[in-house]
Design a protein around this motif. Sequence first.
Motif, PDB file in Angstrom:
ATOM      1  N   VAL A 133     -18.475 -12.254  -3.818  1.00 33.49           N
ATOM      2  CA  VAL A 133     -17.502 -11.884  -4.853  1.00 33.49           C
ATOM      3  C   VAL A 133     -16.555 -10.813  -4.325  1.00 33.49           C
ATOM      4  N   ILE A 134     -17.114  -9.776  -3.720  1.00 31.38           N
ATOM      5  CA  ILE A 134     -16.313  -8.650  -3.246  1.00 31.38           C
ATOM      6  C   ILE A 134     -15.278  -9.101  -2.214  1.00 31.38           C
ATOM      7  N   ASN A 135     -15.632 -10.067  -1.372  1.00 29.18           N
ATOM      8  CA  ASN A 135     -14.727 -10.519  -0.315  1.00 29.18           C
ATOM      9  C   ASN A 135     -13.856 -11.699  -0.717  1.00 29.18           C
ATOM     10  N   ASP A 136     -13.893 -12.086  -1.975  1.00 28.88           N
ATOM     11  CA  ASP A 136     -13.061 -13.184  -2.456  1.00 28.88           C
ATOM     12  C   ASP A 136     -11.600 -12.727  -2.504  1.00 28.88           C
ATOM     13  N   PRO A 137     -10.671 -13.507  -1.946  1.00 26.18           N
ATOM     14  CA  PRO A 137      -9.252 -13.127  -1.964  1.00 26.18           C
ATOM     15  C   PRO A 137      -8.720 -12.835  -3.370  1.00 26.18           C
ATOM     16  N   ALA A 138      -9.231 -13.553  -4.366  1.00 29.82           N
ATOM     17  CA  ALA A 138      -8.777 -13.325  -5.738  1.00 29.82           C
ATOM     18  C   ALA A 138      -9.158 -11.927  -6.208  1.00 29.82           C
ATOM     19  N   VAL A 139     -10.335 -11.473  -5.796  1.00 27.27           N
ATOM     20  CA  VAL A 139     -10.771 -10.123  -6.148  1.00 27.27           C
ATOM     21  C   VAL A 139      -9.925  -9.087  -5.408  1.00 27.27           C
ATOM     22  N   HIS A 140      -9.583  -9.381  -4.156  1.00 26.78           N
ATOM     23  CA  HIS A 140      -8.740  -8.464  -3.383  1.00 26.78           C
ATOM     24  C   HIS A 140      -7.381  -8.289  -4.044  1.00 26.78           C
ATOM     25  N   ARG A 141      -6.858  -9.370  -4.630  1.00 30.00           N
ATOM     26  CA  ARG A 141      -5.533  -9.308  -5.249  1.00 30.00           C
ATOM     27  C   ARG A 141      -5.564  -8.666  -6.626  1.00 30.00           C
ATOM     28  N   ALA A 142      -6.729  -8.616  -7.231  1.00 32.13           N
ATOM     29  CA  ALA A 142      -6.844  -8.081  -8.585  1.00 32.13           C
ATOM     30  C   ALA A 142      -6.758  -6.553  -8.576  1.00 32.13           C
ATOM     31  N   LEU A 143      -6.381  -6.000  -9.725  1.00 33.65           N
ATOM     32  CA  LEU A 143      -6.353  -4.553  -9.888  1.00 33.65           C
ATOM     33  C   LEU A 143      -7.551  -4.149 -10.730  1.00 33.65           C
ATOM     34  N   ILE A 144      -8.629  -3.767 -10.074  1.00 38.83           N
ATOM     35  CA  ILE A 144      -9.867  -3.402 -10.755  1.00 38.83           C
ATOM     36  C   ILE A 144     -10.143  -1.928 -10.470  1.00 38.83           C
ATOM     37  N   PRO A 145      -9.935  -1.060 -11.444  1.00 45.26           N
ATOM     38  CA  PRO A 145     -10.113   0.384 -11.221  1.00 45.26           C
ATOM     39  C   PRO A 145     -11.502   0.723 -10.677  1.00 45.26           C
ATOM     40  N   SER A 146     -11.533   1.598  -9.700  1.00 46.21           N
ATOM     41  CA  SER A 146     -12.780   2.127  -9.137  1.00 46.21           C
ATOM     42  C   SER A 146     -13.665   1.046  -8.528  1.00 46.21           C
ATOM     43  N   PHE A 147     -13.056  -0.040  -8.068  1.00 42.33           N
ATOM     44  CA  PHE A 147     -13.913  -1.104  -7.530  1.00 42.33           C
ATOM     45  C   PHE A 147     -13.374  -1.714  -6.244  1.00 42.33           C
ATOM     46  N   ASN A 148     -12.147  -2.240  -6.259  1.00 36.58           N
ATOM     47  CA  ASN A 148     -11.743  -3.061  -5.110  1.00 36.58           C
ATOM     48  C   ASN A 148     -10.673  -2.411  -4.239  1.00 36.58           C
ATOM     49  N   THR A 149     -10.770  -1.108  -4.056  1.00 35.82           N
ATOM     50  CA  THR A 149      -9.892  -0.452  -3.092  1.00 35.82           C
ATOM     51  C   THR A 149     -10.214  -0.953  -1.689  1.00 35.82           C
ATOM     52  N   ARG A 150      -9.175  -1.294  -0.944  1.00 37.77           N
ATOM     53  CA  ARG A 150      -9.385  -1.780   0.420  1.00 37.77           C
ATOM     54  C   ARG A 150      -8.613  -0.872   1.375  1.00 37.77           C
ATOM     55  N   ALA A 151      -9.321  -0.288   2.323  1.00 39.95           N
ATOM     56  CA  ALA A 151      -8.694   0.627   3.271  1.00 39.95           C
ATOM     57  C   ALA A 151      -9.624   0.826   4.456  1.00 39.95           C
ATOM     58  N   SER A 152      -9.080   1.402   5.518  1.00 40.55           N
ATOM     59  CA  SER A 152      -9.917   1.780   6.650  1.00 40.55           C
ATOM     60  C   SER A 152     -10.390   3.212   6.438  1.00 40.55           C
ATOM     61  N   ALA A 153     -11.433   3.608   7.134  1.00 39.15           N
ATOM     62  CA  ALA A 153     -11.927   4.980   7.008  1.00 39.15           C
ATOM     63  C   ALA A 153     -10.858   5.965   7.473  1.00 39.15           C
ATOM     64  N   GLY A 191      -7.639   5.499   7.365  1.00 41.07           N
ATOM     65  CA  GLY A 191      -6.595   5.519   6.349  1.00 41.07           C
ATOM     66  C   GLY A 191      -6.965   6.404   5.173  1.00 41.07           C
ATOM     67  N   LEU A 192      -8.204   6.272   4.691  1.00 39.80           N
ATOM     68  CA  LEU A 192      -8.654   7.099   3.575  1.00 39.80           C
ATOM     69  C   LEU A 192      -8.704   8.577   3.962  1.00 39.80           C
ATOM     70  N   ALA A 193      -9.214   8.854   5.154  1.00 41.33           N
ATOM     71  CA  ALA A 193      -9.291  10.241   5.611  1.00 41.33           C
ATOM     72  C   ALA A 193      -7.897  10.843   5.730  1.00 41.33           C
ATOM     73  N   THR A 194      -6.922  10.039   6.141  1.00 45.60           N
ATOM     74  CA  THR A 194      -5.547  10.522   6.263  1.00 45.60           C
ATOM     75  C   THR A 194      -4.978  10.908   4.903  1.00 45.60           C
ATOM     76  N   VAL A 195      -5.218  10.070   3.901  1.00 47.78           N
ATOM     77  CA  VAL A 195      -4.739  10.370   2.548  1.00 47.78           C
ATOM     78  C   VAL A 195      -5.384  11.649   2.031  1.00 47.78           C
ATOM     79  N   PHE A 196      -6.682  11.786   2.244  1.00 43.99           N
ATOM     80  CA  PHE A 196      -7.375  12.977   1.749  1.00 43.99           C
ATOM     81  C   PHE A 196      -6.990  14.221   2.546  1.00 43.99           C
ATOM     82  N   ALA A 197      -6.643  14.052   3.828  1.00 47.07           N
ATOM     83  CA  ALA A 197      -6.151  15.184   4.606  1.00 47.07           C
ATOM     84  C   ALA A 197      -4.831  15.673   4.024  1.00 47.07           C
TER      85      ALA A 197
END
Length: 215
Positions: free
Chosen positions: A34-54, A56-62
């Motif tokens: 389910v998590i890797n389904d393209p439809a789920v990737h395209r959906a906007l599901i709060p607090s669930f399907n954020t997709r990023a590299s570590a 990338g996330l560390a850069t935003v938090f920096a």
Amino acid sequence: PGDAPATSIGETVGTVERLRNLKRASYLMTNPLVINDPAVHRALIPSFNTRASAVGLATVFAALAGNGAVAGRGRVLTEKHCRWLQDQIRMSGEVGAKAFEKVSASGEVTSSSRANIAEVRVSGQTWPLGFRHIPFRRRDGSIRPGAFGYGGVAGCLAFCDPETGVAAAVLVNELSVKPKAVLALLRVLEEAVPELGHCITEGLEADWTCRWAAE
């Protein structure tokens, strides 16, 4: 009065159905198919399907931990927004710090401190502006209220601490009942950056672990 039994039955049925839906949702949220389904990737599901590299996330938090710019990466966010966010979270964290200060230095939690911490969580202070407070204890026993981020299912974590400038992210490839990678990172940071302090994981591990998979 004659309608009371029907209302009671309706409420019971509704409660059972809600519990069933929650159980289904819990299963789906930890199912890789389910998590890797393209439809789920395209959906906007709060607090669930954020997709990023570590990275990338560390850069935003920096950027969030500083003035919005990251060396070698350029400007990510405006300085005005980052300073405002830091101030809001720090003020909110001071409320939580007072509750955590009743936790003994050994890490044991008394019944009274549990009540205080629970009150803070219910009041919304634990998740200011969508971020979770990541409390750290200084060597003198006081709590540092400014660090924030969020935990993800299967033992992931992204956070930053404006006071020390630390920003980090951990993303795992496999579901895990125990957040081993996160705890290992926190131990390394505690040793490498003494002023950061010891992370208080009371109440936080539930965010990092794959609880539903364990059930």
